[in-house]
Design a protein around this motif. Structure first.
Motif, PDB file in Angstrom:
ATOM      1  N   LYS A   1      -6.909 -12.520   7.973  1.00  0.00           N
ATOM      2  CA  LYS A   1      -8.351 -12.340   7.810  1.00  0.00           C
ATOM      3  C   LYS A   1      -8.903 -11.278   8.766  1.00  0.00           C
ATOM      4  CE  LYS A   1      -8.962 -16.977   6.972  1.00  0.00           C
ATOM      5  NZ  LYS A   1      -9.748 -18.213   6.898  1.00  0.00           N
TER       6      LYS A   1
ATOM      7  N   ALA B   1      -8.317  -8.132   6.998  1.00  0.00           N
ATOM      8  CA  ALA B   1      -9.243  -7.905   5.878  1.00  0.00           C
ATOM      9  C   ALA B   1     -10.684  -7.699   6.338  1.00  0.00           C
ATOM     10  CB  ALA B   1      -9.164  -9.068   4.895  1.00  0.00           C
ATOM     11  N   GLY B   2     -10.964  -8.007   7.621  1.00  0.00           N
ATOM     12  CA  GLY B   2     -12.297  -7.711   8.152  1.00  0.00           C
ATOM     13  C   GLY B   2     -13.287  -8.857   8.118  1.00  0.00           C
ATOM     14  N   HIS B   3     -12.805 -10.094   8.266  1.00  0.00           N
ATOM     15  CA  HIS B   3     -13.741 -11.232   8.289  1.00  0.00           C
ATOM     16  C   HIS B   3     -14.625 -11.148   9.532  1.00  0.00           C
ATOM     17  CE1 HIS B   3     -15.464 -15.194   8.104  1.00  0.00           C
ATOM     18  NE2 HIS B   3     -14.821 -15.468   6.982  1.00  0.00           N
TER      19      HIS B   3
ATOM     20  N   SER C   1     -16.298 -13.269  11.182  1.00  0.00           N
ATOM     21  CA  SER C   1     -16.336 -14.379  12.143  1.00  0.00           C
ATOM     22  C   SER C   1     -15.346 -14.216  13.291  1.00  0.00           C
ATOM     23  CB  SER C   1     -16.016 -15.705  11.454  1.00  0.00           C
ATOM     24  OG  SER C   1     -16.994 -16.007  10.528  1.00  0.00           O
TER      25      SER C   1
ATOM     26  N   ASP D   1     -15.902  -2.075   7.714  1.00  0.00           N
ATOM     27  CA  ASP D   1     -16.186  -3.461   7.316  1.00  0.00           C
ATOM     28  C   ASP D   1     -15.369  -3.819   6.073  1.00  0.00           C
ATOM     29  OD1 ASP D   1     -17.559  -2.819   5.031  1.00  0.00           O
ATOM     30  OD2 ASP D   1     -19.441  -3.785   5.636  1.00  0.00           O
ATOM     31  N   ALA D   2     -15.425  -5.089   5.704  1.00  0.00           N
ATOM     32  CA  ALA D   2     -14.513  -5.629   4.689  1.00  0.00           C
ATOM     33  C   ALA D   2     -14.532  -4.802   3.396  1.00  0.00           C
ATOM     34  CB  ALA D   2     -14.884  -7.077   4.392  1.00  0.00           C
ATOM     35  N   GLU D   3     -15.736  -4.412   2.991  1.00  0.00           N
ATOM     36  CA  GLU D   3     -15.879  -3.670   1.746  1.00  0.00           C
ATOM     37  C   GLU D   3     -15.195  -2.295   1.837  1.00  0.00           C
ATOM     38  OE1 GLU D   3     -19.952  -2.653   1.543  1.00  0.00           O
ATOM     39  OE2 GLU D   3     -19.599  -1.028   0.124  1.00  0.00           O
TER      40      GLU D   3
ATOM     41  N   ALA E   1     -11.467  -2.686   1.649  1.00  0.00           N
ATOM     42  CA  ALA E   1     -11.027  -2.940   0.275  1.00  0.00           C
ATOM     43  C   ALA E   1     -10.994  -1.632  -0.504  1.00  0.00           C
ATOM     44  CB  ALA E   1     -11.963  -3.941  -0.394  1.00  0.00           C
TER      45      ALA E   1
ATOM     46  N   PHE F   1      -5.813  -5.107   0.515  1.00  0.00           N
ATOM     47  CA  PHE F   1      -6.077  -6.276  -0.324  1.00  0.00           C
ATOM     48  C   PHE F   1      -5.479  -7.524   0.310  1.00  0.00           C
ATOM     49  CE2 PHE F   1      -4.930  -9.393  -3.530  1.00  0.00           C
ATOM     50  CZ  PHE F   1      -6.072  -9.469  -4.306  1.00  0.00           C
ATOM     51  N   LEU F   2      -6.303  -8.570   0.413  1.00  0.00           N
ATOM     52  CA  LEU F   2      -5.803  -9.856   0.908  1.00  0.00           C
ATOM     53  C   LEU F   2      -5.823 -10.881  -0.215  1.00  0.00           C
ATOM     54  CD1 LEU F   2      -5.031 -12.025   3.020  1.00  0.00           C
ATOM     55  CD2 LEU F   2      -7.455 -12.174   3.638  1.00  0.00           C
ATOM     56  N   GLY F   3      -4.660 -11.430  -0.509  1.00  0.00           N
ATOM     57  CA  GLY F   3      -4.597 -12.576  -1.415  1.00  0.00           C
ATOM     58  C   GLY F   3      -4.734 -13.825  -0.556  1.00  0.00           C
ATOM     59  N   PHE F   4      -5.838 -14.545  -0.741  1.00  0.00           N
ATOM     60  CA  PHE F   4      -6.176 -15.628   0.181  1.00  0.00           C
ATOM     61  C   PHE F   4      -5.277 -16.857   0.021  1.00  0.00           C
ATOM     62  CE2 PHE F   4      -9.966 -13.113   0.298  1.00  0.00           C
ATOM     63  CZ  PHE F   4     -10.556 -13.365   1.526  1.00  0.00           C
TER      64      PHE F   4
ATOM     65  N   PRO G   1      -8.432 -19.419  -1.809  1.00  0.00           N
ATOM     66  CA  PRO G   1      -9.515 -18.639  -2.428  1.00  0.00           C
ATOM     67  C   PRO G   1     -10.756 -19.511  -2.642  1.00  0.00           C
ATOM     68  CG  PRO G   1      -7.446 -18.423  -3.647  1.00  0.00           C
ATOM     69  CD  PRO G   1      -7.261 -19.549  -2.679  1.00  0.00           C
ATOM     70  N   VAL G   2     -11.942 -18.959  -2.363  1.00  0.00           N
ATOM     71  CA  VAL G   2     -13.169 -19.753  -2.503  1.00  0.00           C
ATOM     72  C   VAL G   2     -13.585 -19.845  -3.970  1.00  0.00           C
ATOM     73  CG1 VAL G   2     -14.109 -19.251  -0.207  1.00  0.00           C
ATOM     74  CG2 VAL G   2     -14.669 -17.738  -2.122  1.00  0.00           C
TER      75      VAL G   2
END
Ligand SMILES: Nc1ncnc2c1ncn2[C@@H]1O[C@H](COP(=O)(O)OP(=O)(O)O)[C@@H](O)[C@H]1O
Ligand SMILES: [Mg+2]
Lengths: 441, 251
Positions: free
Chosen positions: B47, B50-52, B54, B73-75, B78, B83-86, B89-90
């Motif tokens: 994470k 990927a730029g979380h 928190s 930043d995350a965007e 990307a 690319f992060l495959g979580f 995933p939410v």
């Protein structure tokens, strides 16, 4: 200090009394309604404009509204094309248009509804005992000062009277047009009584819109739903941003009757919906939902009292509010389960999505239960955009603005999508969801 | 120039360091596996990559394609091909899966100065990618991950990878939740997507996935650090002997 505040309110009330005097002496007043008008203004004098600590107005500041001096709105004129563009395509032949509360036969088209759809002026309908009693009851028990004012100034309300077993293929749009002014503020008092005979069914779409600002619409809608009858009422408040909207909906649901009431409000200087719903006999069912998207300083408030008066009645409530900027929303809802109303099933859920630090939301779900065998729940959430959902969308390359608008839209969209009228869904996409796009794009 | 260069990375939450000095270099064309016990900080590392927002990076650097990744930043990451495959995933109720995938696809096209595709054209692209990862078409019109089984969520992650065709992919425990048949299909899909121009980091607790996607490098992760690195034979040793023999000396 407090002395001058009291004086101020008194002068506001004096202004209303003077306006009422002028109304009774003028051409608008109708003789058959005079006793109700007089009882209404008496009730107003007793109730007075709400002060800060009034239990019905805990979360709603009516100071500015009460402090504005209004003239009674006339009947127009109104641009026909403007009106026509606000008629839903599915309601082309089932639309009643009202201008400042007055029914406009020339702008309306009820040809698609057939003979069992009856609409008449309340001044003619008061000869009917049940209707007269409904109007009188509404005054004797009325605790909401704005609803009392509606009775005081009532002159052009209508009765929609649906005989037993009648049903209609199309929904009926009730388009309430307010015409504001560029000079002084005006007020109108639309009044509607809907009576459904046994096993009758009706779908109504009351829509409130304004040609320009600086007006107050103070509506009262009464529904009498007889045994086995069903009403689907989807109300759209899309008044001018510079207006006030006060509404009271009073409902009596008899045995196995149903009311599915949905309400979508775009907000303005102040919108307040007051629901007083009586589930009077066994098997009565209520669904009540509300959706708002508020920006700038817009306000929408809901005040709800649901009375479960008989066993086996059901009430489901769901509210979804998205509040940005300095918007304000409140939901003050109490479900009262009377003694003897066993096997009541009642749920209330209020979800708020707050998009700014200055957004404000008050929520007071409440249960008063006097029966012992009931299933009742209530819940409230007040949250911001979920950080993990936002992160997930951004890791797929969506901009923060797009991701946020997607998340806020989906929050309220899950409710809007349950509205069973595509024209209304499309309308709400324009008036509610567009606000979320504009804000973040 | 390496595709990714992590140097002495320390990161965690305010006041709690979880990643405690990770250094790792990855070149285009490489497949790396990071294996380690639960709670060792693998997902945290993914994470942070990927730029979380928190997570706090207290020390170290990450260079991606010559750019300072921590400044993006995350965007932006990307859009630059990360690319992060979580692992988890939410679910996003109210957001249509196919529309979301099209938005992501279009965001990339716009970044590359190309025209967006309309829903009809995208539908064809999506059908092909769904076939590749063995995903039923009915998931197009569902809300994003809502009510998906664990396995379908993981497939949906790989579907997004296939749609976005990233340069650097991090798959966090993609194998968990997939049965062996689904794992084979997903692995085939991933293999089709890897080539000499991109790189893959697979984070996993089990060796099973590595039978289908072969890494050239295996790193053992424990206590927030890489404690041992080697070739793919290291994965077999881990499978046979457990983590204790590598992680014990680090404690
Ligand atoms: N929100 C949080 N605040 C503080 N510590 C956390 C938080 N979330 C996870 N952790 C801790 O971070 C450590 C590493 O977790 P994680 O990166 O998920 O490990 P892994 O993926 O290797 O199983 C764990 O000890 C976990 O308890
Ligand atoms: Mg993990």
């Amino acid at each position: 200090m407090s002395g001058s505040a009291v004086e101020k309110t008194e002068s506001q009330e004096t202004a209303v009394l003077a306006l009422h005097k002028k109304f009774l002496g003028g051409e608008q007043a109708k003789a058959p309604l005079r006793s109700i008008n007089e009882a209404g203004i008496k009730r107003f004098e007793l109730l007075k404009f709400p002060h800060k600590k009034h239990e019905m107005y805990t979360f709603v500041n009516t100071h500015e509204l009460a402090g504005t001096s209004f003239e009674l709105a006339g009947e127009g004129p109104v641009d026909t094309a403007w009106v026509q563009s606000r008629i839903y395509p599915a309601c082309k032949h089932s639309v009643a248009v009202f201008v400042n509360g007055a029914f406009q036969a020339n702008l309306s088209d009820l040809s698609g509804l057939g003979d069992s759809f009856k609409i008449q002026c309340l001044s003619d309908a008061v000869v009917d005992d049940e209707i007269k009693q409904t109007l009188i009851d509404s005054l004797e028990e009325e605790n909401d000062v704005f609803a009392a004012l509606n009775s005081a100034f009532m002159h052009h309300g209508v009765l929609i009277d649906i005989p037993a077993k009648a049903t209609f293929d199309v929904p009926v749009q009730l388009l309430y047009v307010s015409t504001g002014t560029s000079s002084g503020a005006v007020v109108s008092h639309p009044r509607l009584v809907v009576r459904l005979g046994e096993m009758a069914e009706l779908k109504v779409l009351p829509v409130y819109a304004g040609t320009r600002g600086n007006y107050c619409v103070n509506a009262v809608n009464d529904f009498i739903i007889k045994d086995g009858a069903g009403v689907t009422c989807t109300q759209v408040q899309k008044d001018d941003a510079e207006s006030w909207h006060v509404s009271k909906t009073r409902v009596q649901v008899h045995r196995d009757g149903r009311l599915f009431a949905r309400n979508a409000s775009s907000g303005n200087r102040l919108t307040r919906h007051h629901y007083e719903i009586h589930l009077k006999e066994e098997g009565a069912e209520l669904l009540l939902s509300g959706a708002t998207v508020l920006v700038h300083q817009e306000q929408v408030h809901n005040f709800i009292r649901i009375h479960h008066e008989a066993p086996h009645c059901t009430s489901e409530q769901l509210f979804k509010n998205v509040i940005n900027d300095k918007g304000r929303s409140s939901v003050d809802g109490t479900v009262i389960v009377n003694k003897g109303a066993q096997l009541t099933n009642s749920n209330q859920l209020i979800n708020n999505l707050m998009l700014s630090d200055e957004a404000h939301s008050d929520n007071k779900p409440n249960l008063m239960i006097f029966a012992d065998d009931v299933k009742c729940t209530h819940g409230t959430t007040v949250g911001q955009i979920d950080e993990d959902q936002l992160f997930y969308l951004k890791t797929r390359g969506l901009s923060e603005a797009l991701a946020k608008s997607l998340l806020t839209t989906s929050f309220v969209n899950s409710l809007i999508q349950t509205i069973p009228f595509p024209d209304v869904v499309a309308d709400l996409n324009e008036i509610l969801l567009k606000k979320l796009e504009a804000k973040h794009a | 120039m390496s595709l990714l260069e992590i140097k002495d990375l320390h990161a965690g939450f305010e006041g709690t360091e979880i990643v405690k000095g990770v250094s790792l270099t990855i070149n285009a064309g490489e497949v790396h596996a990071i294996m380690g016990p639960n709670g060792s900080g693998k997902s945290t590392l993914s994470k942070v990559l990927a730029g979380h927002p928190s997570y706090v990076v207290s020390k170290g650097s990450i260079t991606y394609n010559g750019q300072d990744l921590l400044e993006m930043d995350a965007e932006e990451r990307a859009l630059a091909g990360v690319f992060l495959g979580f692992q988890y995933p939410v679910e996003i109720p109210g957001v249509n899966n196919a529309e979301f995938l099209r938005m992501a696809y279009n965001a990339k096209l716009v970044k590359q100065g190309q025209d967006e595709v309309d829903p009809l054209d995208f539908d064809e692209i999506l059908d092909e990618k769904m076939k590749m990862v063995g995903m039923d078409k009915k998931y197009k019109d569902r809300f994003l991950n809502e009510g998906f089984s664990g396995g379908e969520k993981k497939k949906n992650e790989i579907l997004q990878m296939a749609v976005l065709d990233p340069k650097l992919t991090i798959l966090d425990e993609t194998d968990s939740g997939l049965d062996i048949d689904a794992l084979k299909v997903v692995a085939q899909g991933v293999n089709k997507l890897t080539n000499e121009n991109n790189a893959l980091i697979m984070i996993t607790h089990y060796q099973r996935l590595l039978n289908y996607i072969e890494p050239q490098f295996v790193h053992v992760f424990s206590g927030g650090k890489i404690v041992k690195s080697g070739g793919k034979e290291l994965a077999h040793e881990l499978e046979a002997q457990g983590y204790d023999w590598v992680t014990a000396p680090a404690k």
